[in-house]
Design a protein around this motif. Sequence first.
Motif, short mmCIF file in Angstrom:
data_model
loop_
_atom_site.label_atom_id
_atom_site.label_comp_id
_atom_site.label_asym_id
_atom_site.label_seq_id
_atom_site.Cartn_x
_atom_site.Cartn_y
_atom_site.Cartn_z
N THR A 250 0.84 -1.32 0.12
CA THR A 250 -0.11 -0.06 -0.13
C THR A 250 0.76 1.14 -0.03
N GLY A 251 0.58 2.13 -0.95
CA GLY A 251 1.35 3.30 -0.97
C GLY A 251 0.78 4.33 0.21
N ALA A 252 1.57 5.55 -0.03
CA ALA A 252 0.93 6.69 0.99
C ALA A 252 -0.33 7.31 0.44
N GLY A 253 -0.48 7.04 -0.69
CA GLY A 253 -1.71 7.98 -1.23
C GLY A 253 -1.32 8.91 -2.22
N GLY A 254 -2.43 8.93 -3.26
CA GLY A 254 -2.35 10.25 -4.04
C GLY A 254 -1.62 9.89 -5.29
N GLY A 255 -1.07 8.69 -5.58
CA GLY A 255 -0.32 8.15 -6.69
C GLY A 255 -1.17 6.85 -7.50
N LYS A 256 -0.69 6.82 -8.64
CA LYS A 256 -1.11 5.62 -9.42
C LYS A 256 -0.69 4.36 -8.91
N SER A 257 -1.46 3.31 -9.14
CA SER A 257 -1.03 1.98 -9.05
C SER A 257 -0.38 1.23 -9.92
N LEU A 258 0.52 0.49 -9.75
CA LEU A 258 1.23 -0.42 -10.96
C LEU A 258 1.12 -2.08 -10.37
N MET A 259 0.69 -2.92 -11.48
CA MET A 259 0.76 -4.16 -11.26
C MET A 259 2.24 -4.67 -11.80
N LEU A 260 2.69 -5.62 -11.09
CA LEU A 260 3.84 -6.47 -11.51
C LEU A 260 3.76 -7.69 -11.66
N THR A 261 3.56 -8.39 -12.68
CA THR A 261 3.04 -9.86 -12.91
C THR A 261 3.80 -10.77 -13.72
N LEU B 132 16.61 2.03 -0.38
CA LEU B 132 16.69 3.36 -0.54
C LEU B 132 15.76 4.36 0.42
N ASN B 133 15.16 3.62 0.99
CA ASN B 133 13.98 4.26 1.76
C ASN B 133 12.83 5.01 1.08
N ILE B 134 12.74 4.61 -0.24
CA ILE B 134 11.93 5.33 -1.03
C ILE B 134 10.37 4.90 -0.98
N ARG B 135 9.64 5.87 -0.23
CA ARG B 135 8.14 5.13 -0.31
C ARG B 135 7.20 5.76 -1.41
N LEU B 136 6.66 4.87 -1.99
CA LEU B 136 5.97 5.30 -3.17
C LEU B 136 4.66 5.65 -2.86
N ALA B 137 4.02 6.73 -3.72
CA ALA B 137 2.54 7.22 -3.17
C ALA B 137 1.36 6.21 -3.78
N GLY B 138 1.54 5.45 -4.88
CA GLY B 138 0.63 4.66 -5.46
C GLY B 138 0.82 3.05 -4.83
N ASP B 139 0.12 2.36 -4.91
CA ASP B 139 0.04 0.90 -4.69
C ASP B 139 0.94 0.32 -5.68
N VAL B 140 1.62 -0.87 -5.06
CA VAL B 140 2.29 -1.78 -6.03
C VAL B 140 1.51 -3.35 -5.68
N VAL B 141 1.01 -3.76 -6.72
CA VAL B 141 0.47 -4.93 -6.76
C VAL B 141 1.44 -5.91 -7.47
N PHE B 142 1.36 -6.94 -6.74
CA PHE B 142 2.61 -8.08 -7.19
C PHE B 142 1.80 -9.32 -7.60
N THR B 143 1.71 -10.01 -8.57
CA THR B 143 1.23 -11.30 -8.61
C THR B 143 2.09 -12.11 -9.32
N THR B 144 1.92 -13.50 -9.01
CA THR B 144 2.72 -14.60 -9.82
C THR B 144 1.65 -15.79 -9.73
N VAL B 145 1.42 -16.08 -11.06
CA VAL B 145 0.45 -17.15 -11.37
C VAL B 145 1.07 -18.37 -11.98
N VAL B 146 0.04 -19.61 -11.68
CA VAL B 146 0.55 -20.86 -12.35
C VAL B 146 -0.46 -20.96 -13.81
N ASP B 147 0.03 -21.95 -14.45
CA ASP B 147 -0.82 -22.59 -15.73
C ASP B 147 -0.85 -21.60 -16.89
#
Length: 443
Positions: free
Chosen positions: A98-109, A162-177
Amino acid sequence: MSLTEKINAHVDASAGRIAQTLCDLLAFPSIVKVDPREAGPGERDCQLYLRQRLSALGMETDLWDPDGPALYEKYQGRPGANKGRTFEGRPNLGGILTGAGGGKSLMLTGHIDVVPPGPPEHWHSDPFVPVIKNDAIYGRGAVDMKGGVACMLMAVELLQDLNIRLAGDVVFTTVVDEEIGGMGSLAMVDRGFKADAGIMTEPTANRISPICHGILWGRIILDGIGGHAELTPNSWQSSGPVDAVMLCRQMLDGLDVLNRRWQTQPNKNHPLMALPNQIIVTQLKVGEHPASIAGRAEIVIDVQYLPSEKDEKGLGGHVKKEIEAHVARICAMDPYLAQHPAKVEWILDADCAEIEAEHPFVTTFQQGVKEAELNPQLAGFGAHSDIGLPSTLGQTPTVNFGPGDPAMSHQPNEHVSIADLVACTKAIALTLVRWCGVAEERH
């Protein structure tokens, strides 16, 4: 030192950690076969390892075995819905930082399943005992696509260093199949994982690829008439033997004709794709006994299609009909096949997607890639990847971008250079900062 310089320097200094993370992932034999019930424990073990890493980053995690029959019932006839899939002991993993708020979210998958390694004598070393040689890492999945998974994980970890806190959320997903059709990604999207944009770290030689091919798997069945190979001559009459090997040759020649036609058809080509769509023969099964004329032949094909060719369900129905009509024309030219036409059975339809080049995320990502001193020019991804499901069903416009030569995928002695891993990690970390925004730089 600017923030970009600081990130690049820290990633460079962390090359060993990035390499070790990939080696850790490669040690899990997360093989998936066409029948997923034959999968071993490697997929689950790999996901459990990743969940530990995500939890250490402060992510809220979700590890679950998807319900294959329920998903099929819900999405039947739509992308990713494959009948008969089972996921017992084959979990998906999701995490949210969860980001600090006010930023766009990014999914890494990405996906953590890999294809079987093939004959062991084709490998210089054990495919599941990673080896570092000549500044490259060898092992099944190094390119497709645990290298990319390692990079997206390390990008988040190194920003935290580096103690960098992002404003937006980072969504991390790893899948099977993924290697057998993409129902793991369908389950991930159905679970509710989404973001304002996404990066799927399939191998693209570190080029941004906003388009991938759709893929059809099909089986062409040719029934001849068996007979004793030494005593009964081939006959094209219904009363005598008809050699299915000969029928198979005719069908293969006919498929070559269609491939040559597709080379110049505008709807089979795309400016970002290096090659036109192709029909690729991947398996042949002909004959029953060394002393018998073959009574049956089966030709398995892998067919590419473009997003512009998708049908009303977002799949390759138009291309299926095109191939069925071509097979029928081949049969009509042969006196035996005209009376006993080939059958076409469709095994799999894996969808595709294209994100427009002017999309704000694409242009932002290009800036991040430039800052990592990589080529920002867009390129096509010739194989199928799972970007279609998050992009369409999940409303998360997703592009491919990952380390390694995609041609190394599925090959024996699969390997990726450590330099590629480092460069990819830089590009993802810099794009996280650009897209999500920095809330604060803590000291």
